[in-house]
Structure formats: C-alpha cells, structure tokens
Design a protein around this motif. Structure first.
Motif, PDB file in Angstrom:
ATOM      1  N   VAL A  27     -11.145 -46.991  28.199  1.00 53.94           N
ATOM      2  CA  VAL A  27      -9.776 -47.199  27.723  1.00 53.94           C
ATOM      3  C   VAL A  27      -8.846 -47.251  28.933  1.00 53.94           C
ATOM      4  CG1 VAL A  27      -7.880 -46.166  26.405  1.00 53.94           C
ATOM      5  CG2 VAL A  27     -10.224 -46.048  25.528  1.00 53.94           C
ATOM      6  N   GLU A  28      -7.883 -48.156  28.905  1.00 51.82           N
ATOM      7  CA  GLU A  28      -6.889 -48.243  29.971  1.00 51.82           C
ATOM      8  C   GLU A  28      -5.505 -47.933  29.415  1.00 51.82           C
ATOM      9  OE1 GLU A  28      -6.885 -51.613  32.473  1.00 51.82           O
ATOM     10  OE2 GLU A  28      -9.072 -51.636  32.759  1.00 51.82           O
ATOM     11  N   ILE A  29      -4.790 -47.069  30.123  1.00 48.83           N
ATOM     12  CA  ILE A  29      -3.424 -46.690  29.748  1.00 48.83           C
ATOM     13  C   ILE A  29      -2.589 -46.611  31.023  1.00 48.83           C
ATOM     14  CG2 ILE A  29      -1.972 -44.787  28.900  1.00 48.83           C
ATOM     15  CD1 ILE A  29      -4.032 -44.165  26.845  1.00 48.83           C
ATOM     16  N   ASP A  30      -1.371 -47.106  30.951  1.00 51.47           N
ATOM     17  CA  ASP A  30      -0.448 -47.066  32.102  1.00 51.47           C
ATOM     18  C   ASP A  30      -1.081 -47.662  33.348  1.00 51.47           C
ATOM     19  OD1 ASP A  30       1.343 -45.796  30.412  1.00 51.47           O
ATOM     20  OD2 ASP A  30       0.815 -43.776  31.094  1.00 51.47           O
ATOM     21  N   GLY A  31      -1.826 -48.750  33.176  1.00 49.25           N
ATOM     22  CA  GLY A  31      -2.360 -49.468  34.317  1.00 49.25           C
ATOM     23  C   GLY A  31      -3.612 -48.897  34.945  1.00 49.25           C
ATOM     24  N   GLY A  32      -4.237 -47.942  34.303  1.00 51.48           N
ATOM     25  CA  GLY A  32      -5.451 -47.360  34.868  1.00 51.48           C
ATOM     26  C   GLY A  32      -6.406 -46.892  33.796  1.00 51.48           C
ATOM     27  N   VAL A  33      -7.656 -46.662  34.190  1.00 58.20           N
ATOM     28  CA  VAL A  33      -8.686 -46.196  33.267  1.00 58.20           C
ATOM     29  C   VAL A  33      -8.466 -44.717  32.947  1.00 58.20           C
ATOM     30  CG1 VAL A  33     -11.159 -45.721  33.050  1.00 58.20           C
ATOM     31  CG2 VAL A  33     -10.384 -47.894  34.008  1.00 58.20           C
ATOM     32  N   VAL A  34      -8.604 -44.361  31.701  1.00 56.33           N
ATOM     33  CA  VAL A  34      -8.506 -42.964  31.278  1.00 56.33           C
ATOM     34  C   VAL A  34      -9.775 -42.228  31.718  1.00 56.33           C
ATOM     35  CG1 VAL A  34      -8.319 -41.381  29.333  1.00 56.33           C
ATOM     36  CG2 VAL A  34      -7.083 -43.566  29.298  1.00 56.33           C
ATOM     37  N   SER A  35      -9.603 -41.137  32.445  1.00 61.93           N
ATOM     38  CA  SER A  35     -10.738 -40.332  32.903  1.00 61.93           C
ATOM     39  C   SER A  35     -10.316 -38.879  33.000  1.00 61.93           C
ATOM     40  CB  SER A  35     -11.224 -40.815  34.276  1.00 61.93           C
ATOM     41  OG  SER A  35     -10.240 -40.568  35.262  1.00 61.93           O
ATOM     42  N   SER A  36     -11.291 -37.996  33.045  1.00 59.77           N
ATOM     43  CA  SER A  36     -10.994 -36.570  33.171  1.00 59.77           C
ATOM     44  C   SER A  36     -10.295 -36.282  34.498  1.00 59.77           C
ATOM     45  CB  SER A  36     -12.281 -35.749  33.073  1.00 59.77           C
ATOM     46  OG  SER A  36     -12.930 -35.978  31.844  1.00 59.77           O
ATOM     47  N   SER A  37     -10.739 -36.945  35.572  1.00 61.01           N
ATOM     48  CA  SER A  37     -10.126 -36.703  36.879  1.00 61.01           C
ATOM     49  C   SER A  37      -8.666 -37.158  36.879  1.00 61.01           C
ATOM     50  CB  SER A  37     -10.911 -37.412  37.980  1.00 61.01           C
ATOM     51  OG  SER A  37     -10.985 -38.803  37.738  1.00 61.01           O
ATOM     52  N   ARG A  38      -8.383 -38.242  36.168  1.00 62.37           N
ATOM     53  CA  ARG A  38      -6.997 -38.719  36.114  1.00 62.37           C
ATOM     54  C   ARG A  38      -6.124 -37.762  35.312  1.00 62.37           C
ATOM     55  NH1 ARG A  38      -4.806 -44.173  33.368  1.00 62.37           N
ATOM     56  NH2 ARG A  38      -2.661 -44.054  34.131  1.00 62.37           N
TER      57      ARG A  38
END
Length: 203
Positions: free
Chosen positions: A157-168
């Motif tokens: 999934v991408e949100i706000d121009g980036g991939v959703v990840s735990s680190s993010r």
C-alpha cells in the motif's frame, strides 16, 4: 484465536491445511491489512481457515540485539487486531536459535509443509525467510510450485508518496508526527505501560 508454539511440533488441532501468511506484522498497519484481506479471500475460495504465523521475540532480538527496536504492538494486541480483521487463527512461534539456523528450503519444508501443511500462502513482495533471510519471494515461488502450494503475492500500500511499512510508522512516531503514523496504521497508535508513582503534585 491466539496460539503460542514452543516448537514446530506442538501445533494445536485445527491449525493445519489452511491458507497462511507468515510475517512479523509489527503494527498491523494498512499494508498488513491488505495482506489479511487477500488471505481471507484465498482461504474462503479454498473453504479453509485464514492463518497468520508470527514470531516472538523478533528474530533481530536474538541475532543482533544491539539493533533491536521497540515493537509497535505487543503480541496479544497484534493477535487481537489480526483477528478483528478476519484471521481465524494466529500462531505465535517462540523464536529460537534452532529456528534461525534453518536455511530457506529447510524452513519451507519444516514450517510450511510439515508443521502447517499449508494449502496456500499469501505474502508481500519483500518477504524474506530462512537463515539470514536468504529466501526471497522468488525462492518461495519455486518451492511453492514444486510442492503444489498456491502462492499469492500482494503489492504494498502507498500513502503520502511512499510505501506503508513498520519502519516508516516508527520513523513518523520518532519524529513526533502521530497524525502521519495514524494514517499509515489506519487507526491511532496505542501504547501500554505501567503507571509509576510520581511526585504527587496532582494531590
């Protein structure tokens, strides 16, 4: 339902022959929830259970303790969130040195085929498994095809121009941007802790 496993030998009844997703699911963010949605659909199509397998503690805690990070969700909360979104069984395997020494092929044979007897797998494109995460999604495709196990790879999934990840999510929380972290999680971030006695100024 949450099940703790001390080894690959003590799987409770009713937790085999399902469609399985394996991962840490830290935070159970929107990327994980897309994975869970596909897991539920695949399980329904095969008339079997949707099963999530995770690990406690995180493998990094044993392999590189100096690099270990505070988890976004404690294990029971993780299981609760996965169950709320339709996972039938949540299996938590206690991470051991023996488990971490398995190479990719041995992990697949021991955990996926022998312990879980999985009918299907649902993973993300960056899935890694086996010693030093030597197994990639390409490795998993090859092993699954040879074993006759269906594999579905779910795009992130991408949100706000980036991939959703735990680190993010963790980065946003570290920066004090709780609103951005909540967008990635799909809900407000929750913490728990013990209330300590302060200076009693409130009295």
């Amino acid at each position: 339902m949450l099940h703790w496993l001390d080894s690959t030998q003590d799987l409770p009844p009713g937790c085999q022959h399902g469609v399985v997703s394996i991962g840490n699911f830290d935070g159970v963010h929107l990327g994980h929830l897309r994975l869970v949605e596909r897991l539920r659909t695949a399980a329904a199509n095969q008339n079997t259970k949707a099963i999530a397998l995770t690990f406690d503690p995180h493998p990094v805690t044993l392999l590189r303790p100096e690099q270990s990070l505070m988890p976004l969700t404690w294990t029971e909360r993780k299981a609760q969130l996965l169950a709320e979104h339709g996972v039938d069984e949540v299996l938590v395997m206690r991470t051991s040195r023996a488990l971490l020494t398995l190479d990719a092929a041995d992990f697949f044979e021991t955990v996926v085929r022998h312990t879980l007897r999985a009918h299907g797998l649902v993973e993300g494109p960056n899935f890694g498994f086996g010693r030093n995460r030597s197994g990639t999604i390409a490795t998993l495709r090859t092993l699954s095809a040879a074993a006759g196990i269906q594999l579905e790879v779910v795009q992130p999934v991408e949100i706000d121009g980036g991939v959703v990840s735990s680190s993010r999510v963790r980065e946003r929380l570290s920066a004090g941007d709780a609103a951005a972290a909540s967008r990635l999680l799909g809900r407000p971030h929750r913490i728990r802790g013990r209330v300590g006695r302060g200076a009693a100024r409130g009295s």
